[in-house]
Design a protein around this motif. Structure first.
Motif, mmCIF file in Angstrom:
data_model
loop_
_atom_site.group_PDB
_atom_site.id
_atom_site.type_symbol
_atom_site.label_atom_id
_atom_site.label_comp_id
_atom_site.label_asym_id
_atom_site.label_seq_id
_atom_site.Cartn_x
_atom_site.Cartn_y
_atom_site.Cartn_z
ATOM 1 N N SER A 188 0.813 -1.217 0.000
ATOM 2 C CA SER A 188 0.000 0.000 0.000
ATOM 3 C C SER A 188 0.849 1.271 0.000
ATOM 4 O O SER A 188 0.451 2.274 -0.593
ATOM 5 N N THR A 206 -8.188 6.196 -3.379
ATOM 6 C CA THR A 206 -9.626 6.269 -3.098
ATOM 7 C C THR A 206 -10.427 5.932 -4.343
ATOM 8 O O THR A 206 -11.385 5.145 -4.287
ATOM 9 N N LEU A 214 -9.443 4.134 -6.962
ATOM 10 C CA LEU A 214 -9.238 2.708 -7.225
ATOM 11 C C LEU A 214 -10.097 1.860 -6.288
ATOM 12 O O LEU A 214 -10.696 0.862 -6.714
ATOM 13 N N SER A 215 -10.197 2.260 -5.033
ATOM 14 C CA SER A 215 -11.013 1.529 -4.068
ATOM 15 C C SER A 215 -12.491 1.572 -4.436
ATOM 16 O O SER A 215 -13.191 0.556 -4.335
ATOM 17 N N THR A 248 -12.998 -0.795 -7.362
ATOM 18 C CA THR A 248 -12.928 -2.209 -6.993
ATOM 19 C C THR A 248 -14.146 -2.640 -6.175
ATOM 20 O O THR A 248 -14.586 -3.777 -6.295
ATOM 21 N N VAL A 249 -14.701 -1.749 -5.365
ATOM 22 C CA VAL A 249 -15.930 -2.084 -4.648
ATOM 23 C C VAL A 249 -17.067 -2.287 -5.644
ATOM 24 O O VAL A 249 -17.864 -3.229 -5.515
ATOM 25 N N ARG A 262 -16.519 -5.637 -7.181
ATOM 26 C CA ARG A 262 -16.839 -6.683 -6.194
ATOM 27 C C ARG A 262 -18.344 -6.905 -6.105
ATOM 28 O O ARG A 262 -18.825 -8.041 -6.144
ATOM 29 N N ILE A 287 -11.104 -9.376 -4.076
ATOM 30 C CA ILE A 287 -11.222 -7.937 -4.331
ATOM 31 C C ILE A 287 -11.445 -7.192 -3.022
ATOM 32 O O ILE A 287 -10.890 -6.115 -2.800
ATOM 33 N N ARG A 288 -12.265 -7.765 -2.116
ATOM 34 C CA ARG A 288 -12.507 -7.138 -0.815
ATOM 35 C C ARG A 288 -11.201 -6.977 -0.040
ATOM 36 O O ARG A 288 -10.915 -5.923 0.518
ATOM 37 N N THR A 296 -9.073 -4.274 -1.668
ATOM 38 C CA THR A 296 -9.619 -2.936 -1.423
ATOM 39 C C THR A 296 -9.383 -2.508 0.014
ATOM 40 O O THR A 296 -8.932 -1.394 0.279
ATOM 41 N N CYS A 321 -5.594 -1.932 0.798
ATOM 42 C CA CYS A 321 -5.120 -0.743 0.089
ATOM 43 C C CYS A 321 -5.695 0.532 0.695
ATOM 44 O O CYS A 321 -4.970 1.475 1.005
ATOM 45 N N TYR A 322 -7.001 0.563 0.872
ATOM 46 C CA TYR A 322 -7.646 1.791 1.321
ATOM 47 C C TYR A 322 -7.418 2.066 2.797
ATOM 48 O O TYR A 322 -7.171 3.211 3.175
#
Length: 158
Positions: A19, A32, A34-35, A38-39, A42, A61-62, A65, A68-69
């Motif tokens: 990260s 943010t 990218l998160s 990806t949500v 997902r 993916i969860r 995310t 990373c976030y």
């Protein structure tokens, strides 16, 4: 369920490790964005799920995310905190996520699930997060261009 947690935890551990370089590469706004994307992805996987593989992909993916976030959010909260209030800022971040966020999400999500069904709530949530990601990207691009313009003006004044 146990296999899903292995995928989620494994991806989360990898993303906690990477990260820092990812935040350096994309910045807090980029992570943010990218998160949010990806949500959205997902939730789409959950909406079309017809085999356990989709669940494993969604949980991976969860983990990606979250790892990373969360690390980026804690660093960002620490950076913007007033002097002497870093612990308080991190406490507010943690309380917002683990307290208000999870509780409200469970209540609202459970009610919507009983009204419109599981698959449909994931379709709507996927679309909502995609729109939110696009809105965030537009807002931050306008905000960063204004910030760059302000920095350029300050340089000319000096």
């Amino acid at each position: 369920m146990g296999v899903s947690r292995v995928f989620s935890s494994g991806a989360g551990a990898v993303m906690f490790w990477y990260s820092g370089p990812l935040k350096t590469l994309l910045g807090s706004d980029g992570v943010t964005f990218l998160s949010l994307i990806t949500v959205s992805l997902r939730f789409f996987c959950y909406a079309v799920m017809d085999s356990p593989i989709y669940g494993y992909i969604g949980e991976t993916i969860r983990g990606f995310t979250f790892g990373c976030y969360w690390s980026t959010a804690t660093v960002y909260a620490s950076e913007i905190a007033p002097e002497g209030a870093r612990a308080t800022m991190l406490l507010l971040l943690n309380g917002s996520y683990n307290g208000i966020g999870r509780s409200t999400g469970a209540i609202v999500g459970g009610k919507l699930q009983s009204i419109i069904g599981t698959a449909m709530i994931f379709h709507y949530a996927s679309a909502a997060f995609f729109v939110l990601a696009c809105t965030f990207a537009i807002y931050t691009s306008k905000f960063s261009s204004r910030r760059a313009l302000g920095a350029t003006r300050k340089e000319k004044i000096q």
